[in-house]
Design a protein around this motif. Structure first.
Motif, PDB file in Angstrom:
ATOM      1  N   ALA A  18       0.829  -1.208   0.000  1.00  0.00           N
ATOM      2  CA  ALA A  18       0.000   0.000   0.000  1.00  0.00           C
ATOM      3  C   ALA A  18       0.862   1.257   0.000  1.00  0.00           C
ATOM      4  O   ALA A  18       0.549   2.241  -0.680  1.00  0.00           O
ATOM      5  CB  ALA A  18      -0.928  -0.006   1.210  1.00  0.00           C
ATOM      6  N   LEU A  19       1.967   1.231   0.745  1.00  0.00           N
ATOM      7  CA  LEU A  19       2.863   2.385   0.779  1.00  0.00           C
ATOM      8  C   LEU A  19       3.498   2.600  -0.591  1.00  0.00           C
ATOM      9  O   LEU A  19       3.652   3.745  -1.040  1.00  0.00           O
ATOM     10  CB  LEU A  19       3.931   2.181   1.847  1.00  0.00           C
ATOM     11  N   ALA A  20       3.855   1.519  -1.268  1.00  0.00           N
ATOM     12  CA  ALA A  20       4.443   1.632  -2.600  1.00  0.00           C
ATOM     13  C   ALA A  20       3.444   2.235  -3.585  1.00  0.00           C
ATOM     14  O   ALA A  20       3.811   3.068  -4.433  1.00  0.00           O
ATOM     15  CB  ALA A  20       4.913   0.266  -3.090  1.00  0.00           C
ATOM     16  N   ARG A  22       0.933   4.269  -2.847  1.00  0.00           N
ATOM     17  CA  ARG A  22       0.788   5.684  -2.498  1.00  0.00           C
ATOM     18  C   ARG A  22       1.995   6.481  -2.972  1.00  0.00           C
ATOM     19  O   ARG A  22       1.859   7.572  -3.518  1.00  0.00           O
ATOM     20  CB  ARG A  22       0.606   5.813  -0.986  1.00  0.00           C
ATOM     21  N   TYR A  23       3.177   5.916  -2.771  1.00  0.00           N
ATOM     22  CA  TYR A  23       4.404   6.571  -3.229  1.00  0.00           C
ATOM     23  C   TYR A  23       4.340   6.809  -4.743  1.00  0.00           C
ATOM     24  O   TYR A  23       4.590   7.923  -5.223  1.00  0.00           O
ATOM     25  CB  TYR A  23       5.608   5.693  -2.874  1.00  0.00           C
ATOM     26  N   ALA A  24       4.007   5.771  -5.503  1.00  0.00           N
ATOM     27  CA  ALA A  24       3.983   5.899  -6.965  1.00  0.00           C
ATOM     28  C   ALA A  24       2.943   6.921  -7.417  1.00  0.00           C
ATOM     29  O   ALA A  24       3.186   7.703  -8.351  1.00  0.00           O
ATOM     30  CB  ALA A  24       3.707   4.536  -7.594  1.00  0.00           C
ATOM     31  N   ARG A  25       1.785   6.944  -6.751  1.00  0.00           N
ATOM     32  CA  ARG A  25       0.719   7.875  -7.147  1.00  0.00           C
ATOM     33  C   ARG A  25       1.137   9.318  -6.903  1.00  0.00           C
ATOM     34  O   ARG A  25       0.936  10.196  -7.771  1.00  0.00           O
ATOM     35  CB  ARG A  25      -0.557   7.546  -6.377  1.00  0.00           C
ATOM     36  N   ILE A  26       1.697   9.608  -5.751  1.00  0.00           N
ATOM     37  CA  ILE A  26       2.082  10.986  -5.424  1.00  0.00           C
ATOM     38  C   ILE A  26       3.233  11.441  -6.302  1.00  0.00           C
ATOM     39  O   ILE A  26       3.238  12.574  -6.825  1.00  0.00           O
ATOM     40  CB  ILE A  26       2.427  11.099  -3.924  1.00  0.00           C
ATOM     41  N   ARG A  27       4.197  10.577  -6.514  1.00  0.00           N
ATOM     42  CA  ARG A  27       5.329  10.955  -7.360  1.00  0.00           C
ATOM     43  C   ARG A  27       4.877  11.202  -8.809  1.00  0.00           C
ATOM     44  O   ARG A  27       5.378  12.109  -9.478  1.00  0.00           O
ATOM     45  CB  ARG A  27       6.389   9.861  -7.306  1.00  0.00           C
ATOM     46  N   ALA A 119      13.563   9.170 -11.628  1.00  0.00           N
ATOM     47  CA  ALA A 119      13.328   7.778 -12.003  1.00  0.00           C
ATOM     48  C   ALA A 119      14.272   6.837 -11.260  1.00  0.00           C
ATOM     49  O   ALA A 119      13.861   5.753 -10.819  1.00  0.00           O
ATOM     50  CB  ALA A 119      13.493   7.616 -13.509  1.00  0.00           C
ATOM     51  N   ALA A 120      15.514   7.254 -11.082  1.00  0.00           N
ATOM     52  CA  ALA A 120      16.474   6.412 -10.371  1.00  0.00           C
ATOM     53  C   ALA A 120      16.115   6.295  -8.892  1.00  0.00           C
ATOM     54  O   ALA A 120      16.190   5.203  -8.305  1.00  0.00           O
ATOM     55  CB  ALA A 120      17.880   6.984 -10.533  1.00  0.00           C
ATOM     56  N   VAL A 121      15.731   7.400  -8.278  1.00  0.00           N
ATOM     57  CA  VAL A 121      15.313   7.371  -6.880  1.00  0.00           C
ATOM     58  C   VAL A 121      14.068   6.513  -6.721  1.00  0.00           C
ATOM     59  O   VAL A 121      13.959   5.695  -5.786  1.00  0.00           O
ATOM     60  CB  VAL A 121      15.084   8.802  -6.352  1.00  0.00           C
ATOM     61  N   MET A 125      13.647   3.234  -4.402  1.00  0.00           N
ATOM     62  CA  MET A 125      12.646   3.232  -3.336  1.00  0.00           C
ATOM     63  C   MET A 125      11.680   2.056  -3.492  1.00  0.00           C
ATOM     64  O   MET A 125      11.380   1.342  -2.521  1.00  0.00           O
ATOM     65  CB  MET A 125      11.872   4.542  -3.346  1.00  0.00           C
ATOM     66  N   LEU A 126      11.169   1.848  -4.684  1.00  0.00           N
ATOM     67  CA  LEU A 126      10.165   0.809  -4.891  1.00  0.00           C
ATOM     68  C   LEU A 126      10.769  -0.585  -4.777  1.00  0.00           C
ATOM     69  O   LEU A 126      10.136  -1.508  -4.244  1.00  0.00           O
ATOM     70  CB  LEU A 126       9.479   1.005  -6.240  1.00  0.00           C
ATOM     71  N   ASP A 127      11.998  -0.758  -5.260  1.00  0.00           N
ATOM     72  CA  ASP A 127      12.660  -2.065  -5.143  1.00  0.00           C
ATOM     73  C   ASP A 127      12.879  -2.449  -3.683  1.00  0.00           C
ATOM     74  O   ASP A 127      12.753  -3.624  -3.313  1.00  0.00           O
ATOM     75  CB  ASP A 127      14.002  -2.051  -5.874  1.00  0.00           C
ATOM     76  N   ALA A 128      13.199  -1.465  -2.867  1.00  0.00           N
ATOM     77  CA  ALA A 128      13.535  -1.738  -1.467  1.00  0.00           C
ATOM     78  C   ALA A 128      12.383  -1.451  -0.508  1.00  0.00           C
ATOM     79  O   ALA A 128      12.584  -1.462   0.704  1.00  0.00           O
ATOM     80  CB  ALA A 128      14.760  -0.916  -1.064  1.00  0.00           C
TER      81      ALA A 128
END
Length: 428
Positions: A18-20, A22-27, A119-121, A125-128
């Motif tokens: 769920a955090l991933a 939310r992270y992807a949506r906001i970014r 994109a690199a960040v 973030m998403l991988d980890a």
């Protein structure tokens, strides 16, 4: 805008999945807001208070890279070890940084390079995320709320920049709400607020910045808030009645500011024939008389309130009324597109949230027993608690879901490039 969590323990946060999401949506929203911009649009800086869109996009990525990836992901290597100097904002503990008034001189890195950095960040973030969510989930949530603040700043800074261009360029075409010039809003009604001892501040359970804590009690004497925001039509009457030329309406510092800066109307207004226009992210538009007035300073808000025979609410009064309302209501930012205050329906059911940030008469100071968080992130709020005033409620550029009753925005009394307006209050 500024804020940060302290080490108070919170209930278990969302799952890594769920955090991933939310992270992807906001970014993704940040990049959608910047998508119509050229490299030149994203690089220029119109004044020291504003920052280039490119800098906003990079700074929020620097936040995740520095405070999450660097500090909590073993073996992480910085994307470019020269960039922290460019994209640190005001964190003294993070070392020296590029001067804020000179951010518009950063023609390099290019917008494309900043997007590659993001994109690199994001990939790291998403991988980890499973590991990071366990180690520092609250810090990631802070970073996401920080990015939402910068989404609003990106829009208001861009609006100020484009308003300086004689061509009056538009980022998005005007939607129906911007093209329609409504009739005057109905007369102001009043809603009585709670009196006596009330609780103010974050009660826990969800994300909040440290300046919203700790919860505490205050005593309120009987008062009422206006059932609608002050509108452009209201403001035209203030101008016609000599509001900007009547010294007795103004605080001493405000009157000196009006005289020094030659202020005679809200920011982004201009005369057009027999009427007025206002600049928007859709270019110059006819003034909508029923829409909330925006881009006014604390000084202007205070002078208008006195002229109207009312006053500014305190932040505690505003919060005490807003606690019973849904903070996701009102005109707020949902997606990239036309962004402007819109006429609202007055009455008991109208939202206290959205459209414009509402100046209060309360100085931005710490709550009783406030403690800043340790380390660099503790600089986010506490050191700014001097000389500024609190605003409440969010605006048309505030991402929906970001605001809440306890949220404390703050600016200096002369600043007005944000979507700042007012709602009147009176004693009962």
């Amino acid at each position: 805008m500024a804020t940060i969590t302290d080490p108070i323990r919170r209930p278990a946060g969302p799952s890594p999945e769920a955090l991933a999401r939310r992270y992807a949506r906001i970014r993704a929203l940040s990049e959608a807001l910047a998508a119509p911009l050229s490299d030149a649009d994203a690089t220029a800086q119109s004044m020291p208070d504003a920052s280039p869109a490119k800098w906003h996009l990079a700074h929020v990525s620097w936040f995740f890279e520095s405070f999450v990836l660097r500090d909590h992901l073993p073996g992480y290597r910085l994307f470019d070890d020269r960039w922290p100097y460019l994209f640190n904002s005001y964190y003294e503990a993070e070392g020296p940084r590029h001067a804020r008034p000179q951010r518009g001189l950063l023609t390099r890195p290019s917008l494309d390079e900043v997007l590659a950095y993001r994109a690199a960040v994001d990939a790291a973030m998403l991988d980890a995320m499973p590991l990071l969510a366990e180690r520092c989930g609250e810090l990631i949530e802070l970073g996401l709320n920080h990015e939402q603040q910068h989404q609003e700043l990106l829009l208001t800074d861009l609006k100020h920049l484009l308003a300086c261009n004689p061509l009056g360029p538009a980022v998005w075409p005007a939607g129906p709400a911007l093209r329609a010039c409504a009739d005057e809003a109905p007369p102001v009604g009043w809603r009585e607020g709670p009196a006596g001892l009330v609780e103010i501040g974050d009660r826990g359970g969800d994300f909040a910045f440290d300046n919203e804590r700790p919860v505490h009690k205050v005593h309120l004497t009987p008062f009422a808030l206006a059932d609608r925001l002050v509108t452009n039509g209201d403001w035209l009457r203030f101008i016609a009645d000599g509001g900007y030329a009547t010294a007795g309406l103004w605080l001493s510092d405000g009157w000196a500011w009006v005289q020094r800066e030659g202020v005679a109307s809200p920011l982004h207004w201009r005369r057009a024939g027999d009427g007025w226009e206002q600049f928007s992210l859709s270019g110059w538009q006819p003034l909508d008389l029923a829409a909330p007035v925006a881009h006014i300073s604390f000084y202007e808000a205070d002078a208008f309130a006195g002229w109207a025979g009312a006053r500014l609410p305190t932040e505690q009064e505003w919060e005490a009324v807003a606690r019973s309302q849904d903070p996701s209501g009102g005109v707020q930012l949902d997606e990239a597109g036309p962004v402007a205050p819109q006429a609202e329906a007055p009455g008991e059911g109208s939202s206290l949230f959205g459209n414009v940030w509402q100046w209060t008469g309360s100085a931005y100071r710490p709550y009783p027993r406030f403690r800043a968080a340790p380390g660099a992130v503790g600089e986010y709020n506490g050191k700014f608690m001097s000389g500024q005033f609190v605003l409440k409620g969010g605006s048309c550029a505030t991402p929906r879901g970001h605001a809440r009753a306890s949220y404390r925005n703050f600016f200096y009394p002369q600043q007005r490039w944000q979507f700042t307006g007012l709602r009147l209050a009176k004693d009962l």
